[in-house]
Enzyme design. Structure first.
Site, PDB file in Angstrom:
ATOM      1  N   LYS A 104       0.717  -1.397  -0.032  1.00  0.00           N
ATOM      2  CA  LYS A 104      -0.036  -0.050   0.101  1.00  0.00           C
ATOM      3  C   LYS A 104       0.818   1.255  -0.058  1.00  0.00           C
ATOM      4  O   LYS A 104       1.864   1.177   0.462  1.00  0.00           O
ATOM      5  CB  LYS A 104      -0.923   0.166   1.285  1.00  0.00           C
ATOM      6  CG  LYS A 104      -2.138   0.817   1.000  1.00  0.00           C
ATOM      7  CD  LYS A 104      -3.400   0.074   0.360  1.00  0.00           C
ATOM      8  CE  LYS A 104      -4.455   0.888   0.270  1.00  0.00           C
ATOM      9  NZ  LYS A 104      -5.584  -0.198   0.024  1.00  0.00           N
TER      10      LYS A 104
HETATM   11  N1  GLU Z   1      -7.180   0.110  -3.323  1.00  0.00           N
HETATM   12  C1  GLU Z   1      -8.049  -1.147  -3.580  1.00  0.00           C
HETATM   13  C2  GLU Z   1      -8.074  -2.147  -2.414  1.00  0.00           C
HETATM   14  O1  GLU Z   1      -7.871  -1.700  -1.212  1.00  0.00           O
HETATM   15  C3  GLU Z   1      -7.528  -1.787  -4.920  1.00  0.00           C
HETATM   16  C4  GLU Z   1      -6.238  -2.379  -4.953  1.00  0.00           C
HETATM   17  C5  GLU Z   1      -5.535  -3.053  -6.252  1.00  0.00           C
HETATM   18  O2  GLU Z   1      -6.288  -3.008  -7.032  1.00  0.00           O
HETATM   19  O3  GLU Z   1      -4.315  -3.258  -6.066  1.00  0.00           O
HETATM   20  O4  GLU Z   1      -8.211  -3.423  -2.570  1.00  0.00           O
END
Ligand code: GLU
Length: 418
Positions: free
Chosen positions: A107
């Site tokens: 993240k």
């Molecule tokens: N931000 C989204 C999540 O928390 C998508 C993450 C992604 O597609 O890599 O799952």
């Protein structure tokens, strides 16, 4: 690492410890998996429109990469900190493993209120952030995506900045991009669509009918707004939605397409649109409804309000919306919880499809995307349900334990280096 020690990180670790304990996870592995594999803190100097330079703080945390490149969004929000990003990265690891995607979890985030920046400032901030995290990311290493406060334009700037550095177009470095540069059909509404697919399975399991189903949704960003629209298309009555300023309630069901048009195109504040009665976020959470979808930030359902919830199903569109204490209260009340790492996994599942299309340079039809998403998320739902019944545990623990188990298998098989 002191900066890690925040409320949200302690919450994610406590959740992990509970699952690790229940599955008798190897002690050495437990020590490793409760910490991120790699964390980067960057300073991002940005020339603001008035000429002065402001320095923002950004992060990229890779929690684990034993099963493949790490994957996870980038969040722009004033409350972003290392601990929160690390917690979200850990949840991505379990989420990708649960859906059986060949990814680890990561993240990123920048501590900024994107609504206060001009488009130029946002672009300069994004490009400099991308340049600072450049050594960590790449299609085979770590693949960012949108999250709270970021969108396809931000992804396009990251893709361009990365491509400029290496000298050729690298589409697979981020997902959630515009279609013109290797984005995928169906990525924009994927998280909301996934929430609806798992809710349909939960309704079927509980022998409830979609036609009698009422839905309340907290959050009207990418996840909340698409969930509202697709829920309505699937035959449910969406009786309430909200954003950070408050919400709207209409017992007969809100006209979601009209609401979206006025919200997006005319930028009217949600609670002032005369399609329902204004309500607060707290009132929305306590509405009598079949399905409650928290689709905003983490830790919204707490020990203080959980006993007042009146939903039958809680479908967690957001990451970490329910605290441990709230979780226990809801479980005792008999609320059927579709945990975040399952309920909101549609986003990363279609991100995976986008990345596969980018690296193969072969693009799929919208129907292929929807069918494959439904197939993967529905099987993950049933595997989790089966596991929870078999092991006499909650859906949340079942989801966490299956995700953690896959990660543990990968670690044990690869062994410890050196
Ligand atoms: N931000 C989204 C999540 O928390 C998508 C993450 C992604 O597609 O890599 O799952």
């Amino acid at each position: 690492m002191n900066e890690l020690d925040t409320h949200t990180f302690r919450f994610a670790v406590a959740q992990f410890n509970e699952a690790a304990e229940a599955m008798h996870l190897d002690g050495n592995l437990r020590e490793r998996l409760k910490l991120p594999q790699r964390s980067l803190i960057v300073s991002i100097p940005v020339k603001m429109d008035d000429g002065h330079v402001e320095v923002f703080t950004g992060y990229r945390v890779q929690h684990d990469s034993a099963r493949g490149p790490s994957k996870g969004g980038i969040r722009y929000h004033p409350h972003v900190n290392l601990g929160e990003v690390a917690a979200l990265a850990m949840w991505m690891t379990w989420k990708c493993a649960l859906a059986d995607l060949p990814y680890g979890g990561a993240k990123g985030g920048v501590k900024v209120d994107p609504k206060k920046l001009s488009r130029g400032e946002l672009q300069r901030l994004t490009r400099r952030y991308a340049a600072e995290i450049f050594p960590l990311i790449g299609p085979d290493k770590d693949v960012p995506a949108p999250d709270v406060g970021t969108d396809q334009q931000v992804m396009a700037w990251i893709m361009d900045t990365y491509s400029q550095q290496v000298g050729y177009a690298v589409q697979g470095v981020v997902t959630g991009k515009p279609l013109s540069i290797g984005g995928s059909l169906g990525r924009e509404d994927a998280t909301g669509r996934g929430v609806v697919y798992v809710t349909l399975e939960a309704l079927r399991h509980l022998k409830l009918d979609m036609a009698d189903t009422t839905v309340a949704i907290q959050g009207f960003g990418n996840v909340g707004s698409h969930t509202a629209l697709i829920m309505q298309q699937a035959g449910a009555r969406v009786i309430a939605v909200s954003d950070e300023s408050g919400g709207l309630y209409n017992s007969k069901g809100l006209d979601i397409p009209e609401l979206l048009r006025r919200y997006r195109e005319h930028r009217e504040p949600l609670r002032e649109i005369k399609l329902g009665e204004p309500i607060t976020n707290e009132e929305l959470l306590q509405l009598d409804c079949t399905v409650l979808v928290p689709a905003a930030l983490s830790e919204q359902i707490t020990g203080a309000n959980a006993s007042k919830l009146r939903c039958r199903i809680l479908a967690e569109g957001a990451n970490g919306p329910t605290t441990l204490e709230a979780d226990r209260i809801l479980t005792e009340k008999g609320v059927f919880i579709i945990p975040d790492i399952l309920a909101n996994s549609g986003g990363v599942i279609v991100s995976y499809f986008e990345w596969v299309q980018d690296v193969q340079r072969f693009f799929w039809k919208a129907k292929d995307i929807q069918d494959r998403l439904q197939d993967i998320i529905t099987s993950a739902f049933h595997r989790t349900l089966h596991f929870s019944v078999e092991k006499h545990t909650t859906m949340r623990m079942a989801a966490l334990m299956s995700g953690i188990d896959k990660v543990a298998q990968a670690h044990l098989q690869r062994g410890l280096y050196p």
